[in-house]
Design an enzyme around this catalytic site. Structure first.
Site, short mmCIF file in Angstrom:
data_model
loop_
_atom_site.label_atom_id
_atom_site.label_comp_id
_atom_site.label_asym_id
_atom_site.label_seq_id
_atom_site.Cartn_x
_atom_site.Cartn_y
_atom_site.Cartn_z
CB CYS A 27 -0.96 -0.03 1.19
SG CYS A 27 -0.15 -0.01 2.79
CB ILE A 28 0.46 4.75 0.97
CG1 ILE A 28 -0.71 4.96 0.02
CG2 ILE A 28 1.30 6.01 1.06
CD1 ILE A 28 -1.71 5.99 0.46
#
Length: 149
Positions: A27-28
């Site tokens: 994810c980020i």
């Protein structure tokens, strides 16, 4: 770049090697892994790797906090392991499938009740306001002693 490659190699070793990885995504800020055997992970040593800011297990996924450079780390991770890239949703689903019956039950109850918590809180506040406002004599202390009328 060479330092990152070495750190990724250390990460792979400390999570039990290539053979312990079922799937991977990111994810980020986190590298999200589904591992075959969680007991092979050496958490303490893993957190000593320079690019690793923390680790935790959530929703059946082993997550390694890397930070904003996670896409580069993920690309190198895929190169070194040969693991097929996966979407975040597919990894989440795999993680849910690895959870025990009790964890799935708690998740189901949470999915049911979490959306209605704001309504329950609002109802409680309104009942409290109603009780305060409907108390005898709160606004007009002598309202119920109508003498002389």
């Amino acid at each position: 770049m060479a330092d990152m490659k070495g750190d990724v190699t250390k990460i792979i070793e400390l999570i039990g090697g290539k053979d312990n990885i079922e799937s991977a995504t990111h994810c980020i800020t986190r590298l999200r892994l589904i591992l075959k055997d969680q007991s092979k992970v050496n958490d303490k040593e893993l957190e000593k790797v320079d690019i690793v800011q923390g680790t935790f297990l959530a929703g059946g996924q082993f997550q390694i906090v890397i930070g904003p450079s996670v896409p580069k780390v993920y690309d190198e991770f895929i190169k070194q392991t040969g693991v097929q890239e996966a979407s975040v949703e597919s990894v989440k689903q795999e993680g849910r499938n690895k959870q025990g019956a009790l964890q799935r039950l708690v998740r189901l109850l949470g999915d049911i009740f979490i959306p209605i918590i704001p309504a329950i809180v609002a109802a409680g506040l309104l009942m409290g306001i109603n009780n305060v406002l409907s108390n005898k004599g709160i606004f007009y202390p002598n309202a119920y002693r109508m003498e002389g009328c």
